[in-house]
Scaffold this motif. Structure first.
Motif, mmCIF file in Angstrom:
data_model
loop_
_atom_site.group_PDB
_atom_site.id
_atom_site.type_symbol
_atom_site.label_atom_id
_atom_site.label_comp_id
_atom_site.label_asym_id
_atom_site.label_seq_id
_atom_site.Cartn_x
_atom_site.Cartn_y
_atom_site.Cartn_z
ATOM 1 N N LEU A 89 0.607 -1.214 0.046
ATOM 2 C CA LEU A 89 -0.231 -0.003 -0.004
ATOM 3 C C LEU A 89 0.925 1.023 0.092
ATOM 4 O O LEU A 89 1.974 1.199 0.526
ATOM 5 C CB LEU A 89 -0.918 0.086 1.334
ATOM 6 C CG LEU A 89 -1.975 -1.075 1.357
ATOM 7 C CD1 LEU A 89 -2.216 -1.102 2.981
ATOM 8 C CD2 LEU A 89 -3.309 -0.823 0.732
ATOM 9 N N PHE A 90 0.493 2.352 -0.677
ATOM 10 C CA PHE A 90 1.193 3.667 -0.436
ATOM 11 C C PHE A 90 1.023 4.166 0.775
ATOM 12 O O PHE A 90 0.067 3.606 1.660
ATOM 13 C CB PHE A 90 0.651 4.808 -1.309
ATOM 14 C CG PHE A 90 1.088 4.332 -2.896
ATOM 15 C CD1 PHE A 90 2.322 4.588 -3.324
ATOM 16 C CD2 PHE A 90 0.169 4.500 -3.960
ATOM 17 C CE1 PHE A 90 2.905 4.360 -4.451
ATOM 18 C CE2 PHE A 90 0.462 4.397 -5.195
ATOM 19 C CZ PHE A 90 1.750 4.272 -5.559
ATOM 20 N N SER A 91 1.904 4.645 1.486
ATOM 21 C CA SER A 91 1.987 5.236 2.753
ATOM 22 C C SER A 91 0.942 6.431 3.006
ATOM 23 O O SER A 91 1.331 7.603 2.529
ATOM 24 C CB SER A 91 3.330 5.864 3.281
ATOM 25 O OG SER A 91 3.249 6.324 4.505
ATOM 26 N N ASN A 92 -0.059 6.433 3.611
ATOM 27 C CA ASN A 92 -1.287 7.193 3.927
ATOM 28 C C ASN A 92 -1.238 8.000 5.360
ATOM 29 O O ASN A 92 -1.929 7.589 6.039
ATOM 30 C CB ASN A 92 -2.493 6.593 3.576
ATOM 31 C CG ASN A 92 -3.848 7.719 3.478
ATOM 32 O OD1 ASN A 92 -3.330 8.823 3.214
ATOM 33 N ND2 ASN A 92 -4.766 7.442 4.324
ATOM 34 N N THR A 93 0.275 8.297 5.678
ATOM 35 C CA THR A 93 0.681 8.748 6.934
ATOM 36 C C THR A 93 0.653 10.221 6.709
ATOM 37 O O THR A 93 0.838 10.900 5.776
ATOM 38 C CB THR A 93 1.798 8.344 7.304
ATOM 39 O OG1 THR A 93 2.737 8.727 6.425
ATOM 40 C CG2 THR A 93 1.699 6.712 7.331
ATOM 41 N N ALA A 94 0.439 11.121 7.997
ATOM 42 C CA ALA A 94 0.440 12.460 7.881
ATOM 43 C C ALA A 94 1.939 12.965 7.772
ATOM 44 O O ALA A 94 2.149 13.855 6.843
ATOM 45 C CB ALA A 94 0.400 12.781 9.424
ATOM 46 N N ARG A 95 2.915 12.149 7.698
ATOM 47 C CA ARG A 95 4.268 12.644 7.357
ATOM 48 C C ARG A 95 4.537 12.516 5.949
ATOM 49 O O ARG A 95 5.125 13.211 5.143
ATOM 50 C CB ARG A 95 5.326 11.686 8.197
ATOM 51 C CG ARG A 95 6.811 12.029 7.934
ATOM 52 C CD ARG A 95 6.957 13.423 8.421
ATOM 53 N NE ARG A 95 8.523 13.923 8.490
ATOM 54 C CZ ARG A 95 8.932 14.960 8.490
ATOM 55 N NH1 ARG A 95 8.007 16.247 8.713
ATOM 56 N NH2 ARG A 95 10.176 15.473 8.433
ATOM 57 N N ALA A 96 3.848 11.368 5.379
ATOM 58 C CA ALA A 96 3.998 11.290 3.891
ATOM 59 C C ALA A 96 3.329 12.310 3.028
ATOM 60 O O ALA A 96 3.658 12.936 2.010
ATOM 61 C CB ALA A 96 3.598 9.896 3.391
ATOM 62 N N HIS A 97 2.200 12.636 3.577
ATOM 63 C CA HIS A 97 1.210 13.676 2.958
ATOM 64 C C HIS A 97 2.129 15.053 3.151
ATOM 65 O O HIS A 97 2.197 16.124 2.187
ATOM 66 C CB HIS A 97 0.126 13.768 3.506
ATOM 67 C CG HIS A 97 -1.063 13.144 3.049
ATOM 68 N ND1 HIS A 97 -1.669 12.967 1.893
ATOM 69 C CD2 HIS A 97 -1.275 11.821 3.410
ATOM 70 C CE1 HIS A 97 -2.549 12.179 1.788
ATOM 71 N NE2 HIS A 97 -2.133 10.911 2.745
ATOM 72 N N GLU A 98 2.655 15.351 4.450
ATOM 73 C CA GLU A 98 3.485 16.631 4.739
ATOM 74 C C GLU A 98 4.557 16.709 3.649
ATOM 75 O O GLU A 98 4.779 17.879 3.250
ATOM 76 C CB GLU A 98 3.893 16.492 5.893
ATOM 77 C CG GLU A 98 4.773 17.708 6.269
ATOM 78 C CD GLU A 98 5.126 17.610 7.885
ATOM 79 O OE1 GLU A 98 6.187 18.540 8.366
ATOM 80 O OE2 GLU A 98 4.817 16.875 8.649
ATOM 81 N N LEU A 99 5.284 15.692 3.354
ATOM 82 C CA LEU A 99 6.621 15.790 2.626
ATOM 83 C C LEU A 99 6.049 15.598 0.975
ATOM 84 O O LEU A 99 7.149 15.703 0.252
ATOM 85 C CB LEU A 99 7.584 14.805 3.070
ATOM 86 C CG LEU A 99 7.910 14.975 4.370
ATOM 87 C CD1 LEU A 99 8.956 13.870 4.655
ATOM 88 C CD2 LEU A 99 8.638 16.422 4.592
ATOM 89 N N GLY A 100 4.922 15.432 0.589
ATOM 90 C CA GLY A 100 4.551 14.860 -0.837
ATOM 91 C C GLY A 100 5.005 13.526 -1.098
ATOM 92 O O GLY A 100 5.345 13.529 -2.206
ATOM 93 N N ARG A 101 5.150 12.500 -0.407
ATOM 94 C CA ARG A 101 5.993 11.391 -0.662
ATOM 95 C C ARG A 101 4.890 10.330 -0.842
ATOM 96 O O ARG A 101 5.213 8.941 -0.663
ATOM 97 C CB ARG A 101 6.945 10.993 0.314
ATOM 98 C CG ARG A 101 7.802 12.324 0.434
ATOM 99 C CD ARG A 101 9.027 11.848 -0.799
ATOM 100 N NE ARG A 101 9.907 12.969 -0.647
ATOM 101 C CZ ARG A 101 10.957 13.154 -0.065
ATOM 102 N NH1 ARG A 101 11.209 12.423 0.940
ATOM 103 N NH2 ARG A 101 11.875 14.319 -0.159
ATOM 104 N N VAL A 102 3.574 10.425 -0.523
ATOM 105 C CA VAL A 102 2.516 9.222 -0.584
ATOM 106 C C VAL A 102 2.853 8.452 -1.559
ATOM 107 O O VAL A 102 2.688 7.319 -1.471
ATOM 108 C CB VAL A 102 1.080 10.029 -0.577
ATOM 109 C CG1 VAL A 102 0.140 9.001 -0.818
ATOM 110 C CG2 VAL A 102 1.074 11.032 0.677
ATOM 111 N N HIS A 103 2.929 8.815 -2.905
ATOM 112 C CA HIS A 103 3.093 7.980 -3.933
ATOM 113 C C HIS A 103 4.535 7.662 -4.309
ATOM 114 O O HIS A 103 4.847 6.803 -5.251
ATOM 115 C CB HIS A 103 2.505 8.566 -5.118
ATOM 116 C CG HIS A 103 1.234 8.617 -5.166
ATOM 117 N ND1 HIS A 103 0.351 9.837 -4.482
ATOM 118 C CD2 HIS A 103 0.087 7.821 -5.510
ATOM 119 C CE1 HIS A 103 -0.545 9.671 -4.726
ATOM 120 N NE2 HIS A 103 -1.092 8.519 -5.239
ATOM 121 N N ASP A 104 5.302 7.839 -3.132
ATOM 122 C CA ASP A 104 6.896 7.362 -3.292
ATOM 123 C C ASP A 104 6.906 6.254 -2.132
ATOM 124 O O ASP A 104 7.814 5.537 -2.597
ATOM 125 C CB ASP A 104 7.780 8.571 -2.942
ATOM 126 C CG ASP A 104 9.332 7.901 -3.222
ATOM 127 O OD1 ASP A 104 9.804 7.841 -4.191
ATOM 128 O OD2 ASP A 104 9.683 7.824 -2.119
#
Length: 283
Positions: A224-239
């Protein structure tokens, strides 16, 4: 949580895995067989857990160590993290709110002001003064939460100690994890994977999060892609790709694969915590 409720969740897990394209038919069947076993029991699973621990559940026909631990989690906490993840509903606020004394407002404070999203993190904050210092908490409420949390975590830790653990060196090869990561990202980009609607950071309830269940050697892996607050904050959800690797005994290990931003591995996909193994692989 009584036997019919536990059996219903086990069956839901089997149905979700099948609907989401799980390649390992034995994994699906294991949950269905376990549900049948629980349905036929003459004793409540909670009673077995209380008197015999997780080992008592593990000794039941068709259960096994991993599913026994899942049943223990259901009985002790009223929820099952693995199932909630596949529903798209795994959210730290729900976990935090399961602790007596933690309501919706405090759960949000814990996440936004203290960066806490696990019970273990809450335990630390309850003892180092940060919980008590939050607006609206105070010493008395903090002490009540601390006592309830300690009782729960002590019970869960005791149950885990009675469960045979997977060997420390029992882990999927890095090559396997990176292979699943490549496959997941390619199929997600092509739009060929089933999607779920996560509750977090998804106010419109859109089913956008692709999920992959795949069998690789002795391992069943969910990606799964990382659907975490940190991933969203850094724009890395799809990384950032989170992999849950489960062996035949249903012991699960979690890994995160990311694109390295600096150092000798910059630009390469790496498994966090296993960078040395990634470095040894050909670029």
């Amino acid at each position: 949580m009584d036997n019919p409720a536990v059996a219903a969740l086990l069956r839901e897990m089997a149905e979700l895995l099948q609907a989401q394209g799980e390649e390992n038919a034995f994994r699906i069947a294991a949950y269905r067989h376990a549900a049948d076993t629980v349905t036929r029991l003459e004793r409540p699973v909670g009673e077995i857990l209380e008197r015999e621990g997780v080992a008592g559940l593990d000794a039941l026909p068709t259960i096994g160590a991993g599913i026994a631990a899942a049943i223990a989690e259901m009985v002790q906490t009223g929820h099952w993290t693995k199932l909630e993840r596949l529903r798209g509903g795994a959210a730290p606020e729900a976990l935090l709110r399961s602790v007596p004394g933690v309501g919706p407002r405090l759960a949000l404070q814990l996440q936004e002001e203290l960066g806490i999203d696990t019970l273990e993190g809450l335990e630390v904050a309850a003892h180092d003064g940060r919980l008590e210092a939050l607006d609206g908490v105070g010493a008395r409420r903090a002490a009540s939460i601390r006592a309830a949390l300690t009782e729960r975590l002590d019970r869960e830790r005791a149950a885990r100690r009675r469960r045979p653990a997977a060997p420390a060196d029992h882990a999927p090869p890095v090559e396997l994890l990176l292979e699943v990561d490549r496959d997941y990202r390619a199929r997600a980009a092509a739009g060929t994977l089933p999607t779920i609607a996560p509750r977090r950071f998804n106010p419109d309830g859109v089913a956008w999060l692709p999920v992959l269940h795949t069998k690789r050697g002795a391992w069943s892996v969910t990606a799964l892609f990382s659907n975490t607050a940190r991933a969203h904050e850094l724009g890395r959800v799809h990384d950032w790709v989170v992999l849950y690797a489960e062996d035949g005994a249903h012991h699960e290990r979690q890994y995160t694969v990311v694109t390295a931003q600096r150092g000798p591995l910059a630009g390469r996909r790496v498994v966090r915590g296993r960078e040395d193994e990634c470095r040894a692989m050909p670029a």
